[in-house]
Scaffold this motif. Structure first.
Motif, PDB file in Angstrom:
ATOM      1  N   ARG A 249     -12.935 -26.973-128.438  1.00 10.92           N
ATOM      2  CA  ARG A 249     -12.490 -27.901-127.410  1.00 10.92           C
ATOM      3  C   ARG A 249     -12.754 -27.426-125.984  1.00 10.92           C
ATOM      4  O   ARG A 249     -12.799 -28.230-125.059  1.00 10.92           O
ATOM      5  N   ASN A 250     -12.899 -26.118-125.791  1.00 13.99           N
ATOM      6  CA  ASN A 250     -12.847 -25.580-124.437  1.00 13.99           C
ATOM      7  C   ASN A 250     -13.588 -24.251-124.342  1.00 13.99           C
ATOM      8  O   ASN A 250     -14.179 -23.772-125.329  1.00 13.99           O
ATOM      9  N   ARG A 251     -13.520 -23.663-123.158  1.00 13.33           N
ATOM     10  CA  ARG A 251     -14.197 -22.395-122.899  1.00 13.33           C
ATOM     11  C   ARG A 251     -13.729 -21.314-123.867  1.00 13.33           C
ATOM     12  O   ARG A 251     -14.538 -20.551-124.415  1.00 13.33           O
ATOM     13  N   SER A 252     -12.417 -21.230-124.075  1.00  7.18           N
ATOM     14  CA  SER A 252     -11.872 -20.187-124.946  1.00  7.18           C
ATOM     15  C   SER A 252     -12.400 -20.323-126.368  1.00  7.18           C
ATOM     16  O   SER A 252     -12.773 -19.328-127.011  1.00  7.18           O
ATOM     17  N   ASP A 253     -12.452 -21.551-126.886  1.00  8.47           N
ATOM     18  CA  ASP A 253     -12.963 -21.770-128.245  1.00  8.47           C
ATOM     19  C   ASP A 253     -14.441 -21.395-128.347  1.00  8.47           C
ATOM     20  O   ASP A 253     -14.868 -20.775-129.331  1.00  8.47           O
ATOM     21  N   ALA A 254     -15.228 -21.785-127.343  1.00 10.22           N
ATOM     22  CA  ALA A 254     -16.656 -21.455-127.357  1.00 10.22           C
ATOM     23  C   ALA A 254     -16.865 -19.952-127.296  1.00 10.22           C
ATOM     24  O   ALA A 254     -17.723 -19.391-127.997  1.00 10.22           O
ATOM     25  N   HIS A 255     -16.067 -19.287-126.476  1.00 12.09           N
ATOM     26  CA  HIS A 255     -16.179 -17.827-126.340  1.00 12.09           C
ATOM     27  C   HIS A 255     -15.855 -17.140-127.670  1.00 12.09           C
ATOM     28  O   HIS A 255     -16.553 -16.223-128.097  1.00 12.09           O
ATOM     29  N   ALA A 256     -14.784 -17.614-128.339  1.00 17.11           N
ATOM     30  CA  ALA A 256     -14.394 -17.016-129.617  1.00 17.11           C
ATOM     31  C   ALA A 256     -15.484 -17.197-130.663  1.00 17.11           C
ATOM     32  O   ALA A 256     -15.789 -16.274-131.435  1.00 17.11           O
ATOM     33  N   LEU A 257     -16.080 -18.367-130.703  1.00 20.72           N
ATOM     34  CA  LEU A 257     -17.125 -18.648-131.685  1.00 20.72           C
ATOM     35  C   LEU A 257     -18.340 -17.740-131.476  1.00 20.72           C
ATOM     36  O   LEU A 257     -18.866 -17.153-132.425  1.00 20.72           O
ATOM     37  N   ILE A 258     -18.782 -17.629-130.247  1.00 13.84           N
ATOM     38  CA  ILE A 258     -19.968 -16.823-129.956  1.00 13.84           C
ATOM     39  C   ILE A 258     -19.723 -15.363-130.307  1.00 13.84           C
ATOM     40  O   ILE A 258     -20.602 -14.672-130.839  1.00 13.84           O
ATOM     41  N   ASN A 259     -18.515 -14.894-130.044  1.00 14.85           N
ATOM     42  CA  ASN A 259     -18.211 -13.488-130.296  1.00 14.85           C
ATOM     43  C   ASN A 259     -17.857 -13.209-131.750  1.00 14.85           C
ATOM     44  O   ASN A 259     -17.853 -12.047-132.165  1.00 14.85           O
ATOM     45  N   ALA A 260     -17.576 -14.255-132.523  1.00 14.61           N
ATOM     46  CA  ALA A 260     -17.241 -14.049-133.930  1.00 14.61           C
ATOM     47  C   ALA A 260     -18.433 -13.528-134.712  1.00 14.61           C
ATOM     48  O   ALA A 260     -18.280 -12.700-135.623  1.00 14.61           O
ATOM     49  N   VAL A 261     -19.636 -14.020-134.375  1.00 15.39           N
ATOM     50  CA  VAL A 261     -20.869 -13.571-135.030  1.00 15.39           C
ATOM     51  C   VAL A 261     -21.909 -13.424-133.926  1.00 15.39           C
ATOM     52  O   VAL A 261     -22.573 -14.394-133.547  1.00 15.39           O
ATOM     53  N   ARG A 262     -22.044 -12.220-133.405  1.00 17.81           N
ATOM     54  CA  ARG A 262     -22.980 -12.008-132.313  1.00 17.81           C
ATOM     55  C   ARG A 262     -24.404 -12.039-132.855  1.00 17.81           C
ATOM     56  O   ARG A 262     -24.811 -11.199-133.654  1.00 17.81           O
ATOM     57  N   SER A 263     -25.135 -13.056-132.438  1.00 15.73           N
ATOM     58  CA  SER A 263     -26.499 -13.237-132.921  1.00 15.73           C
ATOM     59  C   SER A 263     -27.207 -14.207-131.994  1.00 15.73           C
ATOM     60  O   SER A 263     -26.581 -15.170-131.511  1.00 15.73           O
ATOM     61  N   PRO A 264     -28.506 -14.014-131.758  1.00 15.61           N
ATOM     62  CA  PRO A 264     -29.252 -15.022-130.995  1.00 15.61           C
ATOM     63  C   PRO A 264     -29.308 -16.369-131.703  1.00 15.61           C
ATOM     64  O   PRO A 264     -29.667 -17.374-131.096  1.00 15.61           O
ATOM     65  N   SER A 265     -28.927 -16.396-132.979  1.00 16.17           N
ATOM     66  CA  SER A 265     -28.935 -17.644-133.739  1.00 16.17           C
ATOM     67  C   SER A 265     -27.589 -18.353-133.742  1.00 16.17           C
ATOM     68  O   SER A 265     -27.468 -19.437-134.319  1.00 16.17           O
ATOM     69  N   ASN A 266     -26.585 -17.769-133.114  1.00 14.75           N
ATOM     70  CA  ASN A 266     -25.258 -18.384-133.079  1.00 14.75           C
ATOM     71  C   ASN A 266     -24.942 -18.813-131.655  1.00 14.75           C
ATOM     72  O   ASN A 266     -24.707 -17.972-130.783  1.00 14.75           O
ATOM     73  N   GLY A 267     -24.966 -20.131-131.405  1.00 11.09           N
ATOM     74  CA  GLY A 267     -24.722 -20.601-130.054  1.00 11.09           C
ATOM     75  C   GLY A 267     -24.088 -21.972-130.057  1.00 11.09           C
ATOM     76  O   GLY A 267     -23.509 -22.422-131.053  1.00 11.09           O
ATOM     77  N   ILE A 268     -24.201 -22.654-128.919  1.00 13.35           N
ATOM     78  CA  ILE A 268     -23.497 -23.908-128.747  1.00 13.35           C
ATOM     79  C   ILE A 268     -24.436 -25.034-128.310  1.00 13.35           C
ATOM     80  O   ILE A 268     -25.512 -24.797-127.762  1.00 13.35           O
ATOM     81  N   THR A 269     -23.992 -26.241-128.590  1.00 15.02           N
ATOM     82  CA  THR A 269     -24.537 -27.443-127.964  1.00 15.02           C
ATOM     83  C   THR A 269     -23.629 -27.760-126.785  1.00 15.02           C
ATOM     84  O   THR A 269     -22.425 -27.973-126.972  1.00 15.02           O
ATOM     85  N   LEU A 270     -24.175 -27.756-125.593  1.00 12.48           N
ATOM     86  CA  LEU A 270     -23.382 -28.120-124.425  1.00 12.48           C
ATOM     87  C   LEU A 270     -23.363 -29.645-124.340  1.00 12.48           C
ATOM     88  O   LEU A 270     -24.298 -30.252-123.825  1.00 12.48           O
ATOM     89  N   CYS A 271     -22.298 -30.246-124.864  1.00  9.86           N
ATOM     90  CA  CYS A 271     -22.130 -31.701-124.754  1.00  9.86           C
ATOM     91  C   CYS A 271     -21.200 -31.944-123.576  1.00  9.86           C
ATOM     92  O   CYS A 271     -19.986 -31.694-123.665  1.00  9.86           O
ATOM     93  N   THR A 272     -21.766 -32.425-122.483  1.00 14.09           N
ATOM     94  CA  THR A 272     -20.998 -32.575-121.260  1.00 14.09           C
ATOM     95  C   THR A 272     -19.959 -33.685-121.373  1.00 14.09           C
ATOM     96  O   THR A 272     -18.979 -33.690-120.616  1.00 14.09           O
ATOM     97  N   GLY A 273     -20.146 -34.609-122.308  1.00 17.66           N
ATOM     98  CA  GLY A 273     -19.158 -35.661-122.507  1.00 17.66           C
ATOM     99  C   GLY A 273     -17.979 -35.182-123.328  1.00 17.66           C
ATOM    100  O   GLY A 273     -16.822 -35.431-122.972  1.00 17.66           O
ATOM    101  N   SER A 274     -18.252 -34.479-124.433  1.00 16.15           N
ATOM    102  CA  SER A 274     -17.166 -34.004-125.288  1.00 16.15           C
ATOM    103  C   SER A 274     -16.308 -32.974-124.558  1.00 16.15           C
ATOM    104  O   SER A 274     -15.080 -33.090-124.506  1.00 16.15           O
ATOM    105  N   TYR A 275     -16.949 -31.943-124.008  1.00 15.42           N
ATOM    106  CA  TYR A 275     -16.183 -30.978-123.219  1.00 15.42           C
ATOM    107  C   TYR A 275     -15.584 -31.644-121.980  1.00 15.42           C
ATOM    108  O   TYR A 275     -14.490 -31.311-121.537  1.00 15.42           O
TER     109      TYR A 275
END
Length: 396
Positions: A249-275
């Motif tokens: 939902r937010n910055r904190s959730d995105a940060h947790a996800l990225i750090n859960a599995v550190r990999s160049p293959s683990n990232g986000i879709t920046l949906c400016t409407g949803s966020y």
């Protein structure tokens, strides 16, 4: 940025020719006819890719390989389904498609109460009305415990609204909320929705997050091995529906996800409407902070209405500064180019356009009309062309 377009396959009323006329060069699609948890056969992926290529376009992003509910809850045949997901990643990689957008929303996909909200310009937009949603949850679905998930003032407003709703209003609301979403693998009625809600009854927010991270721990190594980038789409709306947990939902959730599995293959879709529907999210700051981990962008705008409701705005209007978000993304592209990366370009697509001009009254997937998205893409393209002329220090 790579200009792409969501396409729902041969049944889409917006054709590949229309996409070319809009000026997009990349296609964002999936094997919708096979999107039920099975492994995608390579020959089917190649067939879809060849169809797109025959029309002078490139299959740029897979959106989405469905994450089955059994995987989210880690029940039933979830182990087989995760193996199928890995096989699908390998198939799209072998076909040369290297970005996969997916979501981990419990039961629902993106959800709106109104698919034809009248706008001042005479067209229509998508809208989420928290009072109408409360009316459905409390007085139509009659979900046990719903009274604990809505403020008392909202429940009172919802009850008054419900009293004024006709049978056709109620049918429309139910259809919009649980019976229809483009590219969903199945739809619900009240009985089947309540059965699924029972499955999630004991799964907390932290439990769902643990299940997401467990899923990523298994699939991300495969994605990294074959050169695929996984880009999670945020929850839409970015708050709980039907009492279900929300975890992107937010910055904190995105940060947790990225750090859960550190990999160049683990990232986000920046949906400016949803966020952007969450007033606590600073989209410009997020675009800068998460830039190295943004593998895909949905550029759309929303206008928040103060009580949690929101509607889809014009791409350059609404509550998100789309110019500065685009500048941040293009600054990241330049950084990747300077680092010598061949995959420096970030695919983006205009999302959830208004129904305007000849699309009014046409049979189209709501939010995916041709002319509204074409208008949005043209506006975004103008921003990108202007930014291209700026010196690096001007990008901030």
């Amino acid at each position: 940025m790579k200009q792409t377009w969501r396409w729902f396959g041969s049944d889409d009323t917006v054709t590949l020719d229309h996409v070319k006329q809009a000026g997009a060069t990349g296609i964002v699609t999936a094997l919708h006819h096979l999107n039920d948890g099975r492994a995608w056969p390579l020959e089917e992926v190649l067939k879809r890719k060849a169809l797109i290529a025959a029309n002078g376009l490139t299959w740029s992003v897979v959106e989405s390989i469905i994450v089955h509910e059994n995987v989210k809850t880690r029940t039933g045949n979830f182990r087989e389904l995760i193996d199928n997901y890995k096989a699908s990643i390998r198939a799209v990689a072998e076909a040369g498609i290297t970005t996969v957008c997916y979501n981990f929303m419990a039961i629902t996909d993106w959800t709106r109460t109104d698919l034809d909200y009248p706008m001042p310009h005479g067209g229509t937009a998508l809208r989420f009305d928290v009072v109408e949603f409360c009316a459905y949850d409390m007085f139509m679905l009659q979900r046990p415990g719903a009274e604990h998930d809505h403020p008392a003032e909202r429940i009172a407003r919802a009850e008054e609204r419900f009293k004024t709703m006709s049978d056709s209003d109620k049918a429309r609301l139910e259809r919009n909320l649980i019976e229809w979403v483009p590219a969903r693998e199945f739809v619900y009625d009240r009985q089947s929705l309540n059965r699924m809600l029972d499955v999630y009854k004991e799964l907390s927010e932290e439990g769902l997050r643990e299940n997401l991270f467990a899923f990523l721990n298994e699939v991300v190594p495969v994605a990294e091995e074959v050169g695929v980038k996984m880009a999670i789409h945020p929850d839409d709306p970015p708050f709980s529906l039907f009492g279900l947990p929300r975890i992107v939902r937010n910055r904190s959730d995105a940060h947790a996800l990225i750090n859960a599995v550190r990999s160049p293959s683990n990232g986000i879709t920046l949906c400016t409407g949803s966020y952007g529907a969450n007033p606590d999210n600073d989209l410009v700051a997020m675009a800068k902070e998460f830039a190295p981990d943004i593998h895909f962008a949905h550029l759309r705008n929303v206008t928040r209405e103060g009580d949690g409701s929101f509607h889809e705005a014009e791409h350059l209007e609404g509550d998100t500064d789309m110019v500065r978000v685009t500048m941040a993304l293009m600054a990241e592209e330049r950084r990747r180019q300077n680092a010598g990366r061949v995959d420096w370009e970030i695919p983006m697509r205009p999302d959830h356009g208004h129904a305007i001009v000849d699309d009014i009254g046409k049979k189209v997937n709501p939010g995916y009309s041709c002319i509204g998205r074409l208008k949005g893409l043209a506006e975004l393209r103008g921003i990108m062309r202007t930014i291209d002329t700026l010196a690096p220090h001007d990008l901030g």
